[in-house]
Structures are given as structure tokens and as C-alpha cells.
Design a protein around this motif. Sequence first.
Motif, mmCIF file in Angstrom:
data_model
loop_
_atom_site.group_PDB
_atom_site.id
_atom_site.type_symbol
_atom_site.label_atom_id
_atom_site.label_comp_id
_atom_site.label_asym_id
_atom_site.label_seq_id
_atom_site.Cartn_x
_atom_site.Cartn_y
_atom_site.Cartn_z
ATOM 1 N N LEU A 24 0.841 -1.202 0.000
ATOM 2 C CA LEU A 24 0.000 0.000 0.000
ATOM 3 C C LEU A 24 0.872 1.247 0.000
ATOM 4 C CD1 LEU A 24 -2.802 1.433 0.410
ATOM 5 C CD2 LEU A 24 -2.320 1.306 2.866
ATOM 6 N N ALA A 25 1.881 1.267 0.851
ATOM 7 C CA ALA A 25 2.777 2.421 0.933
ATOM 8 C C ALA A 25 3.500 2.640 -0.390
ATOM 9 C CB ALA A 25 3.777 2.217 2.073
ATOM 10 N N GLU A 26 3.964 1.561 -1.004
ATOM 11 C CA GLU A 26 4.651 1.671 -2.296
ATOM 12 C C GLU A 26 3.709 2.213 -3.372
ATOM 13 O OE1 GLU A 26 7.072 -1.197 -5.482
ATOM 14 O OE2 GLU A 26 6.063 -2.079 -3.746
ATOM 15 N N HIS A 27 2.496 1.701 -3.388
ATOM 16 C CA HIS A 27 1.482 2.126 -4.357
ATOM 17 C C HIS A 27 1.164 3.609 -4.201
ATOM 18 C CE1 HIS A 27 -2.160 2.234 -6.703
ATOM 19 N NE2 HIS A 27 -2.980 2.132 -5.680
ATOM 20 N N ILE A 28 0.962 4.048 -2.975
ATOM 21 C CA ILE A 28 0.626 5.452 -2.741
ATOM 22 C C ILE A 28 1.809 6.363 -3.062
ATOM 23 C CG2 ILE A 28 0.046 7.141 -0.950
ATOM 24 C CD1 ILE A 28 -1.693 4.969 0.348
ATOM 25 N N ASP A 29 3.004 5.958 -2.665
ATOM 26 C CA ASP A 29 4.183 6.776 -2.928
ATOM 27 C C ASP A 29 4.402 6.958 -4.426
ATOM 28 O OD1 ASP A 29 6.506 8.231 -1.980
ATOM 29 O OD2 ASP A 29 7.710 6.572 -2.729
ATOM 30 N N ARG A 30 4.260 5.882 -5.175
ATOM 31 C CA ARG A 30 4.422 5.974 -6.625
ATOM 32 C C ARG A 30 3.345 6.876 -7.231
ATOM 33 N NH1 ARG A 30 4.835 0.598 -10.342
ATOM 34 N NH2 ARG A 30 6.574 0.249 -8.884
ATOM 35 N N GLY A 31 2.126 6.745 -6.733
ATOM 36 C CA GLY A 31 1.047 7.570 -7.255
ATOM 37 C C GLY A 31 1.244 9.045 -6.968
ATOM 38 N N VAL A 32 1.637 9.370 -5.751
ATOM 39 C CA VAL A 32 1.837 10.770 -5.385
ATOM 40 C C VAL A 32 2.979 11.379 -6.194
ATOM 41 C CG1 VAL A 32 2.480 12.336 -3.506
ATOM 42 C CG2 VAL A 32 0.835 10.507 -3.097
ATOM 43 N N ALA A 33 4.009 10.595 -6.467
ATOM 44 C CA ALA A 33 5.127 11.084 -7.271
ATOM 45 C C ALA A 33 4.690 11.466 -8.684
ATOM 46 C CB ALA A 33 6.220 10.020 -7.337
ATOM 47 N N ALA A 34 3.591 10.866 -9.164
ATOM 48 C CA ALA A 34 3.099 11.175 -10.512
ATOM 49 C C ALA A 34 2.366 12.507 -10.577
ATOM 50 C CB ALA A 34 2.188 10.051 -11.003
ATOM 51 N N GLY A 35 1.953 13.053 -9.417
ATOM 52 C CA GLY A 35 1.404 14.394 -9.400
ATOM 53 C C GLY A 35 -0.100 14.546 -9.328
ATOM 54 N N GLY A 69 2.381 15.201 3.643
ATOM 55 C CA GLY A 69 1.984 16.580 3.418
ATOM 56 C C GLY A 69 2.082 17.070 1.990
ATOM 57 N N ARG A 70 2.473 16.204 1.070
ATOM 58 C CA ARG A 70 2.622 16.657 -0.325
ATOM 59 C C ARG A 70 1.293 17.055 -0.946
ATOM 60 N NH1 ARG A 70 6.061 11.766 -2.767
ATOM 61 N NH2 ARG A 70 4.978 10.638 -1.089
ATOM 62 N N VAL A 71 0.238 16.325 -0.624
ATOM 63 C CA VAL A 71 -1.120 16.639 -1.068
ATOM 64 C C VAL A 71 -2.079 16.254 0.062
ATOM 65 C CG1 VAL A 71 -0.675 16.344 -3.554
ATOM 66 C CG2 VAL A 71 -1.394 14.374 -2.173
ATOM 67 N N PRO A 72 -3.327 16.736 0.030
ATOM 68 C CA PRO A 72 -4.283 16.331 1.064
ATOM 69 C C PRO A 72 -4.620 14.843 0.973
ATOM 70 C CG PRO A 72 -5.019 18.319 -0.080
ATOM 71 C CD PRO A 72 -3.869 17.778 -0.867
ATOM 72 N N VAL A 73 -4.880 14.241 2.132
ATOM 73 C CA VAL A 73 -5.305 12.846 2.211
ATOM 74 C C VAL A 73 -6.720 12.794 2.783
ATOM 75 C CG1 VAL A 73 -4.899 10.592 3.261
ATOM 76 C CG2 VAL A 73 -2.949 12.001 2.539
ATOM 77 N N PHE A 74 -7.650 12.300 1.984
ATOM 78 C CA PHE A 74 -9.024 12.083 2.433
ATOM 79 C C PHE A 74 -9.239 10.590 2.626
ATOM 80 C CE2 PHE A 74 -9.514 16.386 1.453
ATOM 81 C CZ PHE A 74 -10.778 16.841 1.798
#
Length: 311
Positions: A24-35, A69-74
Motif C-alpha cells: 500500500l505504501a509503495e502504491h501510494i508513494d508511486r502515485g503521489v510522485a506522478a502528481g 503533506g505533499r497533497v491532502p489525504v481524504f
Amino acid sequence: MLDGVLFFPVTPFDAQGEVDYDRLAEHIDRGVAAGPGGVFVACGTGEFHALGLTEFGEIVRRAVEVVAGRVPVFAGAGGSLVQAKEFAVSAKANGADGILLLPPYLVTMPPAGLAEYTRQVAAVTDLPVIVYNRSNAVFDEASAVQVAQLPTVIGFKDGTGDLDNVSRIVIAVKAALADTGKEFLFFNGLPTAEITQQAYRAIGVTLYSSATFAFAPEIALAFYNSLETGNTELTEALLREFFHPLVRLRNKVPGYAVSLVKAGVTLEGIDAGPVRAPLVAPTAEHLAELERITAAGRAVIAGALASTVTA
């Protein structure tokens, strides 16, 4: 608070069916890096319906930790009134920036009851709340205005596709809030929202959730940018070659709106594991079709980039 493409991660499970928090952490980190413009964990695509409260809290905690903190988390909340309150409290305790309030299950409710459900859930936390208009939880103009005036309700997400009703709600809510200065957001929350986003934009709904972003963020971002820049040729090419075929595949089996996305994440290199019952995994034939559709979408983007270079 939110803009751009909104990322709805899947919830990876291991071979025993337990939440795989590292994946899950890997998936979210990769997604957030995409913008993306925001991350919505443990919502529809994240199989909220299949999660326990303890699992949910850890999913939110890990998401907040990874996003940093890079983007909001809902985070999702919903189910019975008691459950929805428990999930809302957990979301706050584990660091979420807001809540997407999903519909109660099974019961069909009058709009006034839906407004009261929203009021009671919103009362247990000071987190911003986005309400979700869909299935058995459908607002009318009066109830939408009522919940929009609650201090912490900041948005309205539609999953009905009823543009008649949504258009009237958008106008009514804007008029009711005009003198308050309150910022209020409207979202297209239909499955594969890109299909209908041109129509939603026409009635003032500019934000949308993108399930595609979870496994093919470059396609999701290319489509979003084509809308923002008025590149109709690219918009239509992506609809024709990727999004329309994806919807045709999605509609073959109930629940594929989640199962295909999860399979796509696995195909892209992060083993997201199985879906939980009552959802079912895509067949081998449908997985092959998903691969072909995704390749076609990427070919459209490559062709557009080549045309730009040679122009």
C-alpha cells in the motif's frame, strides 16, 4: 484544497487476504510522485466496504505517513450511522485531512434523512467532509443546500449521472452560499469519470475522481491536461482508444470498476493481490484485454508527443 487529478488508491491484500501495508505504501508513494491533486484512501476503489475499523485506521495512518503533506489525504467513512461515526473519528485520529462520506448501505432513504445522517457524522469530527450523492443516497436541491451549509461540509460528489438533478443542485448550492464566502467543491464521481467529464464541466463540475490514475497515471494526466488546454483531438483520441474500451470491459462483470483497477496496479509492477468477496478477479481473457487497452492509451500519448516534436 483540491485540484487536478484525484488519486484513489487500491488496498493491496496478500495471499492470505490480509492488508499488505508495505505494498500500500509503495502504491501510494508511486502515485503521489506522478502528481495528483489529492489522495483518497479506503474509499470505493480501496474496497472500503470490505475493511474493518482497525485495518482502516492503519491504512489511513500509513497513507498520511507516506504522503507526508505533499497533497491532502481524504479517507472514506460510511455504512450504518454508528459505523460512519467510528470511521470518521478514526480518520481524524490517524491524521487524515478530510472525509469522503459514502452512502449508508441497503436502506433507501429520503433526502431529509440523508441530510440528518450527514449532520450527525460531521458532528463527531472537525475534518472537512465531502458528501457522495449515489445509489440509495440521493440528495435533492433542498437537502444538498442544507448539508452545504454545515460548517465542515466542503464538497458534493455525484455518482448518479443525473445531470438534470446535479445541475439544479450546483446552482442552488452556489446561490445559497454566495454571501458567505465559503468555498465549495463539486466532483464527478461516476466510475471511469473521464467518460462523462465534458458534460459535467458544462454544468460547473470541474473536479473528478480518476480510477485510471491508480494504474496508468500518465493516461489520466494526459486526459486531464487535454481538457484543461482544450485539446479536443487528444481528448477524443483517448476516449476512443482507451476510456470507451475500458468502460465496455468494465461493464462485462459487476464490480469490475474495482477489480480491473486492482489488476491494472498489479500489471504495472506492484502486486495488489486479490479483491475481497463479494468482488471477483478479472478472468485471464479480460486481463489480456486490459493490457491491450492500456497499451492503446499509451500509444495515443506517444503519438501526440511525436506530433508535438515534429510540429
